[in-house]
Design a protein around this motif. Structure first.
Motif, PDB file in Angstrom:
ATOM      1  N   GLY A  38      -2.499  10.248  -5.990  1.00 24.18           N
ATOM      2  CA  GLY A  38      -2.878   9.008  -5.335  1.00 24.18           C
ATOM      3  C   GLY A  38      -1.824   7.938  -5.504  1.00 24.18           C
ATOM      4  O   GLY A  38      -0.863   8.086  -6.259  1.00 24.18           O
ATOM      5  N   PRO A  39      -1.984   6.838  -4.809  1.00 18.66           N
ATOM      6  CA  PRO A  39      -1.004   5.757  -4.895  1.00 18.66           C
ATOM      7  C   PRO A  39      -1.100   5.001  -6.225  1.00 18.66           C
ATOM      8  O   PRO A  39      -2.126   5.028  -6.897  1.00 18.66           O
ATOM      9  CB  PRO A  39      -1.378   4.852  -3.729  1.00 18.66           C
ATOM     10  CG  PRO A  39      -2.856   5.061  -3.563  1.00 18.66           C
ATOM     11  CD  PRO A  39      -3.079   6.517  -3.877  1.00 18.66           C
ATOM     12  N   VAL A  40      -0.008   4.341  -6.576  1.00 15.42           N
ATOM     13  CA  VAL A  40      -0.009   3.405  -7.690  1.00 15.42           C
ATOM     14  C   VAL A  40      -0.474   2.065  -7.127  1.00 15.42           C
ATOM     15  O   VAL A  40       0.211   1.467  -6.291  1.00 15.42           O
ATOM     16  CB  VAL A  40       1.398   3.271  -8.311  1.00 15.42           C
ATOM     17  CG1 VAL A  40       1.409   2.207  -9.392  1.00 15.42           C
ATOM     18  CG2 VAL A  40       1.860   4.607  -8.877  1.00 15.42           C
ATOM     19  N   VAL A  41      -1.627   1.616  -7.565  1.00 19.48           N
ATOM     20  CA  VAL A  41      -2.247   0.418  -7.005  1.00 19.48           C
ATOM     21  C   VAL A  41      -1.936  -0.797  -7.869  1.00 19.48           C
ATOM     22  O   VAL A  41      -2.100  -0.766  -9.099  1.00 19.48           O
ATOM     23  CB  VAL A  41      -3.774   0.588  -6.877  1.00 19.48           C
ATOM     24  CG1 VAL A  41      -4.408  -0.676  -6.286  1.00 19.48           C
ATOM     25  CG2 VAL A  41      -4.112   1.805  -6.030  1.00 19.48           C
ATOM     26  N   VAL A  42      -1.476  -1.874  -7.231  1.00 22.42           N
ATOM     27  CA  VAL A  42      -1.248  -3.152  -7.913  1.00 22.42           C
ATOM     28  C   VAL A  42      -1.817  -4.260  -7.027  1.00 22.42           C
ATOM     29  O   VAL A  42      -2.195  -4.019  -5.877  1.00 22.42           O
ATOM     30  CB  VAL A  42       0.249  -3.410  -8.171  1.00 22.42           C
ATOM     31  CG1 VAL A  42       0.831  -2.358  -9.102  1.00 22.42           C
ATOM     32  CG2 VAL A  42       1.028  -3.482  -6.866  1.00 22.42           C
ATOM     33  N   MET A  43      -1.865  -5.472  -7.552  1.00 25.72           N
ATOM     34  CA  MET A  43      -2.317  -6.617  -6.767  1.00 25.72           C
ATOM     35  C   MET A  43      -1.339  -7.765  -6.902  1.00 25.72           C
ATOM     36  O   MET A  43      -0.715  -7.947  -7.961  1.00 25.72           O
ATOM     37  CB  MET A  43      -3.710  -7.081  -7.194  1.00 25.72           C
ATOM     38  CG  MET A  43      -4.163  -8.388  -6.513  1.00 25.72           C
ATOM     39  SD  MET A  43      -5.848  -8.892  -6.878  1.00 25.72           S
ATOM     40  CE  MET A  43      -6.741  -7.855  -5.700  1.00 25.72           C
ATOM     41  N   THR A  44      -1.197  -8.551  -5.846  1.00 27.31           N
ATOM     42  CA  THR A  44      -0.496  -9.830  -5.883  1.00 27.31           C
ATOM     43  C   THR A  44      -1.418 -10.893  -5.305  1.00 27.31           C
ATOM     44  O   THR A  44      -1.986 -10.695  -4.229  1.00 27.31           O
ATOM     45  CB  THR A  44       0.804  -9.774  -5.058  1.00 27.31           C
ATOM     46  OG1 THR A  44       1.714  -8.862  -5.681  1.00 27.31           O
ATOM     47  CG2 THR A  44       1.461 -11.149  -4.974  1.00 27.31           C
ATOM     48  N   TRP A  45      -1.574 -12.004  -6.026  1.00 30.65           N
ATOM     49  CA  TRP A  45      -2.377 -13.106  -5.496  1.00 30.65           C
ATOM     50  C   TRP A  45      -1.558 -14.389  -5.461  1.00 30.65           C
ATOM     51  O   TRP A  45      -0.572 -14.542  -6.173  1.00 30.65           O
ATOM     52  CB  TRP A  45      -3.670 -13.303  -6.276  1.00 30.65           C
ATOM     53  CG  TRP A  45      -3.522 -13.679  -7.735  1.00 30.65           C
ATOM     54  CD1 TRP A  45      -2.808 -14.713  -8.273  1.00 30.65           C
ATOM     55  CD2 TRP A  45      -4.171 -13.043  -8.838  1.00 30.65           C
ATOM     56  NE1 TRP A  45      -2.951 -14.759  -9.634  1.00 30.65           N
ATOM     57  CE2 TRP A  45      -3.785 -13.749 -10.016  1.00 30.65           C
ATOM     58  CE3 TRP A  45      -5.048 -11.966  -8.956  1.00 30.65           C
ATOM     59  CZ2 TRP A  45      -4.241 -13.390 -11.284  1.00 30.65           C
ATOM     60  CZ3 TRP A  45      -5.500 -11.626 -10.224  1.00 30.65           C
ATOM     61  CH2 TRP A  45      -5.100 -12.324 -11.371  1.00 30.65           C
ATOM     62  N   ALA A  46      -2.000 -15.312  -4.614  1.00 31.78           N
ATOM     63  CA  ALA A  46      -1.357 -16.618  -4.498  1.00 31.78           C
ATOM     64  C   ALA A  46      -2.273 -17.522  -3.682  1.00 31.78           C
ATOM     65  O   ALA A  46      -3.104 -17.033  -2.900  1.00 31.78           O
ATOM     66  CB  ALA A  46       0.010 -16.498  -3.819  1.00 31.78           C
TER      67      ALA A  46
END
Length: 419
Positions: A38-46
């Protein structure tokens, strides 16, 4: 906080060696969020479309980086999946962003911005998710054991700005937000001034979402002598303040202007007249080299290819630059992990705990987050990079005022009570 977080058990340090290209020589990285394929999941918020500071370019840069990585084989054959979230400059909204990341089994939050430090660091710690390469706007980013900064944050900028101003100004008026975050600003600026034998600045509070600043601009200008300086650090609304200052009289104010990157950047100079801008000759402190520096070539080429028509991205935006550095660092650390190690939030955290001497190609000093890398400043224990650059607006362009990085470690130590 879990007992594992409190104990912070460390292992042998494994230095990482920078490569000439971001994705060259990648090994297979099994495991991660989801199954091994599966994918490597990350998040970016702003924050986006708020009345205060907005950073849509950080989200756009993360999305461009995702396309870039996946178009070049992914992370060792694994896709990178970037989740994005508008944290709305709101403590409830950013907590919901954390929950979204946790529900998706994200292994990290990368290259993000939020002034709601206490809310998001507490939520991230509860879900054991590391925070990599935050913008550095809040003190909490330099306290959480799960935070891995890629710059010295606002403390380093302000400490450096104070020293930069001391060499050019007889008196300094400092305009900053009337907020809990803004209340921390004068301490760092004044210690920078003090480090050069200068008197403290006049502290002028202002609303960070005002539509005009005539009253505080009048106070800042004072007797309007060319030997004095006015520094404003109001995020997106710094431009509104300088516009109010410009409108005070028939002639431009004589005082010299100053700020830090993020409150003033090349796009603002361009928008206010370029070489004829009232910001001509203004002093600006930055974490990174100017956008014109060749060291940004790879980032610019990625933007040209994968986000050419995305007007949210400005290559001179420090938020965009921070997100680029954060994702570049994240990719390098993952590549250096043992190929048999499953990529999870816990193993990513452990890998960063063991990282030292990580090159960013000169965009920052070499980075690391081991015990020997961190400065262990009171209330800023995660701060390790205490170097800034001095810039000035000349002929409508932000250029380097002095060569290389300026180390403000001692000033930060004095400002935080470490000395």
């Amino acid at each position: 906080m879990t007992e594992r977080r409190m104990r912070r058990v460390r292992h042998a340090v494994v230095p990482l060696v920078a490569t000439s290209a971001l994705l060259s020589g990648c090994g297979v990285l099994p495991g991660g969020s989801g199954d091994s394929q599966g994918p490597v999941v990350v998040m970016t918020w702003a924050p986006v479309d708020t009345k205060a500071t907005n950073m849509p370019g950080m989200i756009a840069m993360a999305q461009a980086f995702e396309r870039y990585v996946n178009d070049n084989g992914g992370l060792g054959g694994r896709k990178l999946k970037v989740l994005t979230c508008n944290e709305r400059n709101d403590s409830v909204a950013v907590a919901k962003c954390v929950q979204q990341a946790a529900d998706a089994h994200a292994v990290a939050v990368v290259g993000s911005y939020s002034e709601q430090g206490r809310s998001f660091t507490t939520a991230l710690e509860s879900n054991d998710i590391p925070y990599i390469g935050g913008y550095g706007i809040t003190q909490d980013e330099f306290l959480s054991p799960l935070s891995y900064p890629v710059n010295g944050g606002v403390p380093a900028l302000l400490a450096g700005s104070g020293a930069q101003l001391a060499a050019a100004c007889k008196k300094v008026a400092f305009v900053r937000p009337d907020t809990i975050t803004g209340d921390q600003f004068p301490n760092f600026l004044n210690h920078g001034l003090k480090s050069m034998g200068h008197n403290p600045a006049r502290d002028l509070r202002a609303q960070d979402d005002a539509t005009e600043y005539t009253g505080v601009a009048e106070q800042a200008v004072g007797d309007n002598k060319a030997s004095n300086c006015v520094s404003a650090v109001l995020g997106d609304h710094t431009s509104t303040f300088f516009d109010s200052l410009r409108r005070l009289g028939d002639k431009p104010p004589k005082v010299r202007l100053s700020s830090v990157i993020g409150s003033v950047q090349q796009s603002l100079v361009n928008a206010t007249g370029g070489a004829n801008s009232p910001l001509e000759n203004a002093l600006v402190t930055d974490w990174y080299p100017p956008a014109s520096d060749p060291k940004w070539a790879e980032m610019k080429s990625v933007i040209d290819k994968y986000a050419f028509s995305d007007d949210r991205i400005d290559v001179a935006d420090p938020g965009v630059q921070t997100t680029w550095i954060a994702y570049s660092v994240f990719a390098k650390v993952l590549r250096a992990m043992d190929k048999n190690t499953k990529v999870t939030a816990t193993t990513v955290e452990k890998a960063f705990d063991h990282t030292t001497a990580l090159s960013t190609g000169g965009l920052t000093p070499d980075l690391g987050w081991t015990d020997t890398d961190l400065l262990n400043l009171p209330d800023h224990s995660r701060l390790g990079d205490a170097k800034v650059t001095y810039q000035v607006v000349r002929n409508g362009q932000l250029v380097q005022q002095t060569g290389g990085f300026v180390d403000v470690t001692r000033t930060l130590q004095e400002a935080t009570g470490a000395l």
